[in-house]
Design an enzyme around this catalytic site. Structure first.
Site, PDB file in Angstrom:
ATOM      1  CG  ASN A  46      -1.773   1.186   1.373  1.00 54.64           C
ATOM      2  OD1 ASN A  46      -1.867   1.994   0.449  1.00 54.64           O
ATOM      3  ND2 ASN A  46      -2.426   1.325   2.519  1.00 54.64           N
ATOM      4  CE  LYS A  74      -0.294   3.305   4.619  1.00 51.98           C
ATOM      5  NZ  LYS A  74      -0.228   3.409   6.066  1.00 51.98           N
ATOM      6  CG  HIS A  90      -6.006   1.924   5.035  1.00 57.13           C
ATOM      7  ND1 HIS A  90      -5.610   2.893   5.934  1.00 57.13           N
ATOM      8  CD2 HIS A  90      -4.954   1.082   4.908  1.00 57.13           C
ATOM      9  CE1 HIS A  90      -4.375   2.634   6.323  1.00 57.13           C
ATOM     10  NE2 HIS A  90      -3.951   1.538   5.711  1.00 57.13           N
ATOM     11  CD  GLU A 148      -3.114   5.571   6.521  1.00 53.33           C
ATOM     12  OE1 GLU A 148      -3.068   5.573   5.281  1.00 53.33           O
ATOM     13  OE2 GLU A 148      -2.203   5.076   7.234  1.00 53.33           O
ATOM     14  CD  GLU A 163      -3.634  -2.409   7.208  1.00 54.38           C
ATOM     15  OE1 GLU A 163      -2.509  -2.590   6.743  1.00 54.38           O
ATOM     16  OE2 GLU A 163      -4.326  -1.430   6.929  1.00 54.38           O
ATOM     17  N   GLY A 214       2.364   2.256  10.620  1.00 45.07           N
ATOM     18  CA  GLY A 214       3.352   3.312  10.444  1.00 45.07           C
ATOM     19  C   GLY A 214       4.072   3.708  11.723  1.00 45.07           C
ATOM     20  CB  SER A 218       5.042  -1.866  11.848  1.00 42.54           C
ATOM     21  OG  SER A 218       4.667  -0.518  12.076  1.00 42.54           O
TER      22      SER A 218
HETATM   23  P1  PGA Z   1       2.672   0.219   7.585  1.00 46.22           P
HETATM   24  O1  PGA Z   1       1.234   0.487   6.908  1.00 46.22           O
HETATM   25  O2  PGA Z   1       3.179  -1.076   7.030  1.00 46.22           O
HETATM   26  O3  PGA Z   1       3.504   1.402   7.171  1.00 46.22           O
HETATM   27  O4  PGA Z   1       2.444   0.156   9.041  1.00 46.22           O
HETATM   28  C1  PGA Z   1       0.309  -0.557   6.712  1.00 46.22           C
HETATM   29  C2  PGA Z   1      -0.963  -0.023   6.103  1.00 46.22           C
HETATM   30  O5  PGA Z   1      -1.421   1.054   6.501  1.00 46.22           O
HETATM   31  O6  PGA Z   1      -1.563  -0.667   5.211  1.00 46.22           O
END
Ligand code: PGA
Length: 265
Positions: free
Chosen positions: A13, A15, A106, A108, A179, A185, A223
């Site tokens: 992803n 983003k 997601h 976000e 997640e 992140g 992560s």
């Molecule tokens: P990350 O993000 O691996 O940077 O933690 C995962 C995601 O938001 O899909």
């Protein structure tokens, strides 16, 4: 019930990253790694979710990859078809551009961009109707976990979509990504034990909702990196990864895909 015979998915992803020149280089590096590798499409479904503006050129660039790499949309409109919806891209328009996979839900988008349950259901409905495969994301906040509500929150997010997914769609068009928001992140990963425990609960919930529950791929996200991928991949109900930060590095992303491809062989 374990889903260990499920072909794993590893999806990057991206983003709101990266600029075009870096994306071109990243894809090129990833394709070179795949050329030298033993990963094949039967061992692992691999996907990359770039920004909307990069979908078409990513799809073109990946068409010459040595194994199938899906181009995945990060979002889809809640409106179907074509029409006067400024700024929107419908599932039909994605499919018309050969994009068959999409992330929905997601955290976000739920937390920063106003995707309510009703909006997510409309997106899911439209994407399913258009024949797309959906990676539906769920996950609890740190506060919810500390209050002991993690399981309840996640299972509710799965129940939220039950009314728009039929049995056949569960079997063919839906992948779930767990997640935990506090792990996204942040560098903090859920321990493989905690992630497996939640995945087992999700699988139990899915088995109550559909006859295909045991075969739905459950991805972990938050992560994921080469250092923890092998351990996560060894968990029976973790059938892949949704990878943010580490997918912006070709070598890291490749190593994660390799970890999952090898673990499930
Ligand atoms: P990350 O993000 O691996 O940077 O933690 C995962 C995601 O938001 O899909």
């Amino acid at each position: 019930m374990s889903g260990s015979t499920i072909i794993p998915w590893v999806v990057g992803n991206w983003k709101m990253n990266p600029i075009q020149a870096d994306a071109t280089q990243l894809i090129q590096q990833f394709k070179t790694l795949l050329t030298q590798s033993t990963i094949d499409s039967d061992a692992c479904h691999i996907g990359i979710a770039p920004t909307l503006i990069a979908l078409d050129r990513t799809h073109q660039a990946l068409s010459s990859a040595p194994c199938k790499v899906y181009t995945v949309a990060q979002d889809v409109s809640r409106f179907a078809g074509t029409g006067a919806y400024t700024g929107e891209t419908s599932a039909e328009l994605l499919v018309d551009s050969q994009i068959q996979h999409v992330l929905i839900g997601h955290s976000e988008r739920r937390d920063l961009l106003g995707d309510s349950v009703e909006i997510l259901k409309a997106k899911l409905h439209n994407a399913l109707q258009a024949g797309m495969t959906i990676i539906y994301c769920v996950g609890e906040s740190l506060e919810q976990r500390e209050q002991g509500l993690a399981e309840q929150v996640v299972l509710q997010q799965i129940c939220d979509i039950a009314s728009v997914v039929n049995d056949e769609q569960w079997s063919k068009q839906v992948v779930i990504a767990y997640e935990p928001i506090w792990a996204i992140g942040t560098g903090k990963t859920a321990s493989p034990q905690d992630a497996q425990a939640m995945h087992a609960k999700i699988r139990e919930g899915l088995c109550q909702m559909t006859a295909h529950g045991a075969r739905i791929a459950l991805l972990y996200g938050g992560s994921v990196k080469p250092e923890n991928a092998v351990e996560l991949a060894a968990c029976p109900d973790i059938n892949g990864a949704l990878v943010g930060g580490a997918s912006l590095n070709a070598q890291s992303f490749y190593q994660i895909a390799q970890a999952f491809a090898q673990s499930k062989q």
